[in-house]
Design an enzyme around this catalytic site. Structure first.
Site, PDB file in Angstrom:
ATOM      1  N   ASP A  17       0.561  -2.500  -6.454  1.00  0.00           N
ATOM      2  CA  ASP A  17       0.061  -1.141  -6.713  1.00  0.00           C
ATOM      3  C   ASP A  17      -1.250  -1.285  -7.465  1.00  0.00           C
ATOM      4  OD1 ASP A  17       0.209   1.774  -6.942  1.00  0.00           O
ATOM      5  OD2 ASP A  17       0.525   1.415  -9.058  1.00  0.00           O
ATOM      6  N   SER A  18      -1.963  -0.171  -7.585  1.00  0.00           N
ATOM      7  CA  SER A  18      -3.204  -0.174  -8.351  1.00  0.00           C
ATOM      8  C   SER A  18      -2.942  -0.349  -9.844  1.00  0.00           C
ATOM      9  CB  SER A  18      -3.954   1.133  -8.112  1.00  0.00           C
ATOM     10  OG  SER A  18      -3.101   2.224  -8.421  1.00  0.00           O
ATOM     11  N   TYR A  49      -7.385   3.563  -7.926  1.00  0.00           N
ATOM     12  CA  TYR A  49      -7.858   3.388  -6.555  1.00  0.00           C
ATOM     13  C   TYR A  49      -8.213   4.757  -5.951  1.00  0.00           C
ATOM     14  CZ  TYR A  49      -6.052  -1.483  -6.063  1.00  0.00           C
ATOM     15  OH  TYR A  49      -5.815  -2.833  -6.162  1.00  0.00           O
ATOM     16  N   GLY A  50      -7.544   5.795  -6.475  1.00  0.00           N
ATOM     17  CA  GLY A  50      -7.610   7.115  -5.849  1.00  0.00           C
ATOM     18  C   GLY A  50      -8.957   7.797  -5.863  1.00  0.00           C
ATOM     19  N   CYS A  80       1.437   1.632  -3.460  1.00  0.00           N
ATOM     20  CA  CYS A  80       0.353   2.559  -3.767  1.00  0.00           C
ATOM     21  C   CYS A  80       0.043   3.429  -2.536  1.00  0.00           C
ATOM     22  CB  CYS A  80      -0.878   1.752  -4.157  1.00  0.00           C
ATOM     23  SG  CYS A  80      -2.319   2.749  -4.519  1.00  0.00           S
ATOM     24  N   ASN A  81       0.108   4.734  -2.708  1.00  0.00           N
ATOM     25  CA  ASN A  81      -0.196   5.639  -1.591  1.00  0.00           C
ATOM     26  C   ASN A  81      -1.635   5.486  -1.120  1.00  0.00           C
ATOM     27  OD1 ASN A  81       2.067   8.079  -1.268  1.00  0.00           O
ATOM     28  ND2 ASN A  81       2.145   6.972  -3.186  1.00  0.00           N
ATOM     29  N   THR A  82      -2.547   5.338  -2.070  1.00  0.00           N
ATOM     30  CA  THR A  82      -3.964   5.231  -1.700  1.00  0.00           C
ATOM     31  C   THR A  82      -4.201   3.941  -0.904  1.00  0.00           C
ATOM     32  OG1 THR A  82      -4.490   6.388  -3.762  1.00  0.00           O
ATOM     33  CG2 THR A  82      -6.311   5.341  -2.606  1.00  0.00           C
ATOM     34  N   GLU A 158      -0.306   8.700 -17.171  1.00  0.00           N
ATOM     35  CA  GLU A 158      -0.544   7.415 -17.845  1.00  0.00           C
ATOM     36  C   GLU A 158      -0.672   7.604 -19.356  1.00  0.00           C
ATOM     37  OE1 GLU A 158      -2.555   4.272 -16.231  1.00  0.00           O
ATOM     38  OE2 GLU A 158      -1.487   4.609 -14.348  1.00  0.00           O
ATOM     39  N   CYS A 191       1.968  10.196  -4.242  1.00  0.00           N
ATOM     40  CA  CYS A 191       1.303   9.367  -5.248  1.00  0.00           C
ATOM     41  C   CYS A 191       2.391   8.752  -6.125  1.00  0.00           C
ATOM     42  CB  CYS A 191       0.358  10.224  -6.090  1.00  0.00           C
ATOM     43  SG  CYS A 191      -0.383   9.329  -7.476  1.00  0.00           S
ATOM     44  N   THR A 192       2.163   7.512  -6.523  1.00  0.00           N
ATOM     45  CA  THR A 192       3.171   6.782  -7.294  1.00  0.00           C
ATOM     46  C   THR A 192       3.593   7.486  -8.583  1.00  0.00           C
ATOM     47  OG1 THR A 192       1.276   5.588  -8.192  1.00  0.00           O
ATOM     48  CG2 THR A 192       2.598   4.458  -6.519  1.00  0.00           C
ATOM     49  N   HIS A 193       2.696   8.267  -9.166  1.00  0.00           N
ATOM     50  CA  HIS A 193       2.982   8.848 -10.477  1.00  0.00           C
ATOM     51  C   HIS A 193       3.789  10.145 -10.421  1.00  0.00           C
ATOM     52  CE1 HIS A 193      -0.074   5.948 -11.386  1.00  0.00           C
ATOM     53  NE2 HIS A 193      -0.159   6.284 -12.654  1.00  0.00           N
TER      54      HIS A 193
END
Ligand code: DGL
Length: 280
Positions: A17-18, A49-50, A80-82, A158, A191-193
């Site tokens: 992931d990023s 990355y987004g 990571c989705n991006t 974050e 998105c991961t978050h």
């Protein structure tokens, strides 16, 4: 590196992931497949990355994949989705082991969950790539798809703000405002978050909109892949997880616990120069 490549008791699953966000997928993965060892790379030095171009993200994703291949994984997961949006096909062509991305499983889960319009929330780059739209349209060309980028959500999560925080609720209300009026059947958390904000998103979208977590959908795909492989799991519960980060390991371990739902006990630094050298 202290950890010698390939030094696992059985072939691990390689996840990248990023940064920290991919640990939300690891949380689902360890719940579904607790005996599978994991090697995780979080490219925290180059997050987000987004906001970057798809070409830049593609290069980063290739470097991350090449790094993980040293551990002789049974498969690679682009959590990571991006990165999945920018590079899923490139990674598949590059990797000698199967690559699972999060876009196609997320799209398939949404198409299955509803006959109605599908919303997607994600980073700027994921939404601009239209990767989810393409994956949905491949499955159902008539489906209405509405994407919305939510650039403030990653830094807010974050920061450690939880979903009851008034700032989070106010930012979410702003981003979801248009989607609330579109009579969606499903909304993809692209998105991961965002799984960490699922409760607040559910409240704002209402009970009739199915929330689709791409990470959970990808884990189901991983289970199918593993069922078709002959490589055994270690059987250990919970199995070992070794993490690498391109930035500060102490911060990664401290914040990572919240994302992954488990203590991060093994985390080492790897330089971005070392990642770049993988492809040189
Ligand atoms: N991991 C990214 C994603 O799922 C979010 C963080 C970033 O922008 O790098 O799209």
């Amino acid at each position: 590196m202290e950890q010698a490549p390939g030094n696992f008791s059985s072939p691990p699953i390689g996840v990248f992931d990023s940064g920290l966000g991919g640990l939300t997928l690891v949380r689902e993965l360890t719940r579904a497949l607790p005996g599978e060892p994991i090697v995780y790379l979080g490219d925290s030095a180059r997050v987000p990355y987004g906001t970057k171009s798809l070409e830049t993200v593609r290069q980063f994703a290739l470097q991350c994949t090449a790094f993980l291949l040293q551990f002789e994984p049974k498969l690679i997961v682009a959590a990571c989705n991006t990165a999945s949006a920018a590079a899923a096909d490139t990674l598949e062509a590059f990797s000698p082991v199967p690559v699972v991305d999060v876009i196609r499983p997320g799209a398939a889960a949404a198409v299955t969950a509803t006959d109605g319009p599908i919303g997607i929330i994600g980073t700027e780059a994921t939404i601009a790539s239209a990767a989810y739209e393409r994956a949905i349209t491949e499955l159902d060309p008539t489906r209405e798809v509405i994407g919305a980028s939510c650039p403030l959500l990653v830094p807010i999560v974050e920061e450690g703000r939880d979903e009851n925080d008034p700032i989070v609720l106010s930012v979410l209300s702003e981003y979801l405002h248009d989607l609330q009026r579109r009579r969606l059947g499903a909304l993809i958390l692209g998105c991961t978050h965002y799984p960490l904000l699922a409760g607040a998103i559910r409240k704002l979208m209402g009970p009739d909109v199915a929330l689709v977590c791409s990470a959970a959908a990808a884990v189901q795909k991983i289970q199918l892949h593993l069922a078709g492989l002959t490589v055994p799991a270690s059987g250990e519960t919970p199995a070992e997880m070794h993490c690498y980060t391109t930035d500060n390991p102490e911060r990664f371990a401290r914040l990572g616990r919240r994302f992954g739902g488990r203590p991060i006990t093994h985390v080492q630094h790897v330089g971005t120069d070392e990642l770049q050298a993988q492809l040189a």
